[in-house]
Design a protein around this motif. Structure first.
Motif, short mmCIF file in Angstrom:
data_model
loop_
_atom_site.label_atom_id
_atom_site.label_comp_id
_atom_site.label_asym_id
_atom_site.label_seq_id
_atom_site.Cartn_x
_atom_site.Cartn_y
_atom_site.Cartn_z
N PRO A 582 -4.94 46.63 -1.72
CA PRO A 582 -4.70 48.01 -2.51
C PRO A 582 -3.37 47.82 -3.21
O PRO A 582 -2.43 47.67 -2.39
CB PRO A 582 -5.07 48.93 -1.37
N GLY A 583 -3.39 48.10 -4.29
CA GLY A 583 -1.94 48.48 -5.19
C GLY A 583 -1.49 46.82 -5.23
O GLY A 583 -0.31 46.94 -5.75
N GLY A 584 -2.14 45.98 -5.04
CA GLY A 584 -1.48 44.47 -4.84
C GLY A 584 -1.31 44.10 -6.51
O GLY A 584 -2.15 44.36 -7.14
N VAL A 585 -0.24 43.67 -6.91
CA VAL A 585 -0.29 43.01 -8.30
C VAL A 585 -0.13 41.51 -8.14
O VAL A 585 0.74 40.91 -7.40
CB VAL A 585 1.33 43.66 -8.89
N GLY A 586 -0.86 40.83 -9.06
CA GLY A 586 -0.95 39.37 -8.87
C GLY A 586 -0.01 38.67 -10.07
O GLY A 586 1.00 39.55 -10.28
N ASP A 587 -0.24 37.39 -10.16
CA ASP A 587 0.66 36.93 -10.96
C ASP A 587 -0.16 36.01 -12.26
O ASP A 587 0.48 35.12 -12.75
CB ASP A 587 1.60 35.61 -10.22
N VAL A 588 -1.13 36.71 -12.56
CA VAL A 588 -1.93 36.21 -13.87
C VAL A 588 -2.11 37.25 -14.77
O VAL A 588 -2.32 38.44 -14.41
CB VAL A 588 -3.21 35.94 -13.35
N GLY A 589 -1.62 37.10 -16.05
CA GLY A 589 -1.59 38.10 -17.02
C GLY A 589 -2.93 38.21 -17.80
O GLY A 589 -3.83 37.15 -17.76
N TYR A 590 -3.19 39.04 -18.30
CA TYR A 590 -4.49 39.32 -19.08
C TYR A 590 -4.05 39.97 -20.66
O TYR A 590 -3.30 40.94 -20.66
CB TYR A 590 -5.47 40.39 -18.57
N VAL A 591 -4.81 39.40 -21.67
CA VAL A 591 -4.46 40.03 -22.89
C VAL A 591 -5.82 39.82 -23.65
O VAL A 591 -6.77 38.83 -23.61
CB VAL A 591 -3.38 39.16 -23.90
#
Length: 797
Positions: A582-591
């Motif tokens: 929960p609330g974790g932010v990954g290291d892959v971007g999305y556009v």
């Protein structure tokens, strides 16, 4: 060498079909009629796109064709057919463009010997200081092989001559073409001219791609006149004994020899003269092409025109004599009127001044779009065949992917036969749509006719349908559709009472597409649910429980092509961690490239600078951002992003040489920081044209990995042609390839990692293609670089 022979452009293939190659006596009445109309179509196209007059003169070339159509159909024999074609060409007012009857073949026994032993001496002295050079006995192949070497030995004699007469009276070759003596004359020019002289230049129409008939195109296509540099002739400073050039040079012709450029250059400079037995045949002065008309007939079509020279009225005979049979000459004494006239000009003093009244300058070309005949919703047969003439010729000459069409020549008689039967507005419009499908290109659309609107619809409900697991499935629904009970994941079983499979098949018959997935893209996204504006779409749906239910949704023009983003949420974001914390932010971007604007590109890279990878979602159409993104991910230092090619049509070179403008579209440089993480692009059949082009640039810049299903397979700036009845047809105007030369058209971008949605996944709200991309990025088994060999190294261009 500047040959004055007819340029043998293989502009239009000589055979329409196997039947057209047979002798007329072996053809049925229908086959012969269609074959003749096919030749008329090809002739019309050659004149339309190559004859210079149509670039600036007010000539109703459409009317010439439509008038000829009925005469050709009614022709009882070859002579009437030839007269009908000649009548069409007469509208040009150009005697050089005409129908030529078959060349009679002389019986072998009557052919005169042409070997060296049968020829008269190459040169003789006719009077004090006047040298007569007889080139006319060199004909056919010998004019190009033996004569140049023989003529080179004339230089010592030229040094002594005060005047020279070139006797070029000869006989046309076996094909009826004039003989060109330039190979022998041009090397002698330095010994014939007293000052630098130049031949009149010749201009030609050039089409670099097809100039669109409606709206604008980003292709940069253009049509213009091109004028190659004029041939110039300079005196030889090292003439034998320091001799001067002859005072006069006279050329004696009988129309069977091409008028040499040297003769025109000397005439324009006042140093030469021309004697013609019969009317000077100007068809040998400017370039032409030959168009086969079948049945032994041929048409000669002018493809160039001379540009006037100051104070010169243009090509003309300084002395004209009655015509005699080709090759008929006296004993080269007083009984030869041609030589006598040439001698008189050779003895005369050159004019003190050249004529003061030159020909007026040639008009400039003006682009004039073809008439649309919008009032002809149900055209008569002549204008229906005009539609064939326009469509077939434009694709034949300007379609860059024509090699991908199985046999475009064979399509012509079939098109003619269809149009002969297409009587009435609906039948005509459907025939045009059916013709368009022969060009397998997702950029091909036909529109502008009420019956096409009725066929394809002008409005739709706020629903997006794709083929999922082999059936049409709702992948997006607007508020109005949701209120009517439509849900994502519903299977569409029928539309307006028509079973889904039957509806797709009916529409697909009239829809051009590059690939099977491209056909799905056009039919399902544009036409499947469409109908009249304000009408109600009656949909038979099957949802989670499998039981059919009906939903009724209003169609509106604003929803004609209802496309929603592949995913909701922010356009640019960092995806949550794969572990689901929960609330974790990954290291892959999305556009979401279908929503990203060019002004947002810099901000996108700033936000995603510290990610290890970016997922570029191209399941739709972008907003012109790829040219800004590619430089920022160009870790391969690639220079070339994609290869372009477009046909160039002109009389300067044979079309058979496959002449085209080719270039590499470069990737811009940038002084901004490079993004060095991996890039993954999500694709499916909704990615077309600019979407696919973005993939080419990203692939070249960073070996971007494609995840999903193949794209539509259509790229190249669109051009549009017009047809009678107010119909327009679009098509790809450029050929576009991967930077390494691989084919894109009719293939599409092929995924490196295959992934497709499922009905169950849609109903569960999952994005299975995005999920597969993330697994690819997270998997230890994922290769450090895509396995596609084309992505292992940057293209070298």
């Amino acid at each position: 060498m500047r040959s004055r022979l007819l340029v043998l452009l293989s502009l239009l293939a000589l055979a329409m079909s196997a039947a057209a190659e047979l002798a007329p006596s072996t053809l049925s009445t229908d086959a012969l009629r269609i074959a003749r109309l096919g030749h008329l179509v090809r002739l019309w196209g050659a004149v339309r796109y190559l004859h210079p007059y149509l670039a600036y003169k007010d000539i109703d070339w459409d009317a010439a064709f439509t008038s000829a159509v009925l005469k050709v159909r009614e022709a009882k024999g070859r002579d009437e057919y030839a007269a009908a074609a000649a009548g069409m060409l007469a509208a040009l007012g150009d005697p050089m463009t005409r129908v030529v009857p078959p060349v009679p073949q002389a019986p072998p026994a009557t052919v005169a010997p042409t070997g060296p032993a049968a020829r008269p001496p190459l040169s003789r002295w006719a009077a004090d200081g006047i040298l007569v050079i007889d080139l006319g006995s060199y004909q056919g192949y010998s004019a190009y092989t033996e004569l140049p070497a023989a003529a080179s030995g004339l230089r010592p004699e030229l040094a002594k001559a005060r005047a020279v007469i070139f006797d070029l009276r000869t006989e046309r070759d076996a094909d009826g073409d004039p003989v060109d003596y330039s190979l022998a004359l041009d090397p002698l020019a330095p010994f014939l001219v007293g000052e630098v002289v130049r031949a009149p230049p010749e201009r030609f129409v050039v089409h670099s791609g097809y100039v669109t008939q409606r709206g604008v195109s980003s292709g940069g296509y253009s049509s213009y006149f091109a004028t190659p540099f004029a041939a110039t002739y300079a005196p030889d400073a090292a003439k034998p004994g320091g001799s001067s050039a002859p005072r006069r040079v006279v050329f004696l012709l009988n129309g069977a020899a091409a008028v040499p450029p040297l003769a025109l250059a000397l005439q324009a400079a006042g140093e030469g003269a021309i004697v013609s037995e019969g009317e000077l045949d100007l068809e040998a002065v400017v370039r032409q092409t030959r168009i086969d008309l079948g049945e032994g007939l041929m048409a000669r079509v002018r493809t160039g025109e001379l540009v006037p020279i100051a104070r010169w009225p243009g090509p003309h005979a300084d002395a004209a004599l009655p015509a005699r049979a080709e090759g008929a000459r006296g004993a080269r004494a007083g009984d030869d009127p041609g030589i006598a006239a040439a001698m008189a000009l050779a003895e005369s003093q050159p004019p003190a001044e050249r004529p003061a009244a030159p020909a007026p300058p040639l008009p400039d070309a003006v682009f004039r779009p073809d008439r649309t005949y919008a009032e002809m919703r149900a055209p008569g047969l002549p204008h229906r065949l005009l539609a064939v003439a326009r469509l077939w010729n434009v694709i034949d000459l300007f379609y860059p992917y024509k090699p991908l069409i199985d046999d475009w020549g064979a399509a012509l008689p079939a098109m003619i036969a269809v149009m002969e039967r297409a009587d009435g507005a609906r039948e005509y419009a459907l025939a045009v749509a059916e013709m368009s499908t022969r060009v397998a290109d997702n950029h091909v659309y036909v529109y502008g006719h009420p019956e096409l609107d009725r066929l394809f619809g002008t409005a739709g409900p706020p629903i997006t349908v794709r083929r999922i697991e082999g059936v049409p499935v709702v992948i997006a629904a607007g508020d109005e559709a949701k209120k009517a009970g439509v849900e994502v994941g519903d299977v569409v079983q029928a539309v307006d009472g028509e079973p889904a499979a039957a509806r797709f098949t009916r529409l697909a018959h009239y829809v051009a597409a590059s690939t099977p997935q491209g056909l799905d893209e056009k039919v399902f996204l544009a036409f499947f649910l469409a109908g009249a504006d304000g009408s109600t779409a009656r949909l038979l749906l099957a949802g989670r429980d499998g039981r059919p239910r009906e939903a009724r949704v209003r169609r509106e023009a604003a929803w004609r092509r209802f496309i929603t983003p592949a995913t909701s949420g922010e356009v640019v974001r960092i995806l949550p961690r794969a572990d689901g914390e929960p609330g974790g932010v990954g290291d892959v971007g999305y556009v979401d490239l279908t929503r990203l604007t060019e002004l947002e590109v810099d901000g996108m890279f700033e936000r995603l600078a510290k990610t290890r990878a970016i997922v570029l979602d191209m399941r739709g159409y972008p907003k012109g951002t790829s040219w800004s993104i590619a430089p920022r991910i160009n870790i391969r230092k690639a220079r070339c992003g994609a290869l372009f090619r477009r046909p160039e049509v002109s009389a300067l070179v044979p079309v058979a040489a496959d002449v085209a403008l080719s270039f590499c579209q470069t990737i811009d440089t940038t002084d901004r920081p490079l993004y060095r993480g991996k890039t993954v692009m999500l694709i499916d059949e909704r990615a077309i044209s600019q979407s696919e082009h973005s993939g080419l640039l990203f692939e070249a810049a960073s070996a971007t990995t494609f995840v999903g299903t193949p794209t539509a397979g259509a790229n190249g700036d669109v051009a549009t042609l017009s047809l009678p009845g107010g119909i327009f047809m679009s098509f790809s105007g450029h050929e576009v390839r991967h930077a390494d030369g691989r084919q894109l058209q009719r293939v599409g971008l092929v995924p490196d990692v295959a992934a497709a949605p499922t009905i169950a996944g849609l109903r569960a709200g999952r994005d299975e293609v995005l999920e597969r991309a993330l697994r690819y990025l997270d998997s230890d088994a994922a290769p450090a670089a895509p396995t596609n060999p084309a992505k292992s190294a940057p293209p070298r261009h």
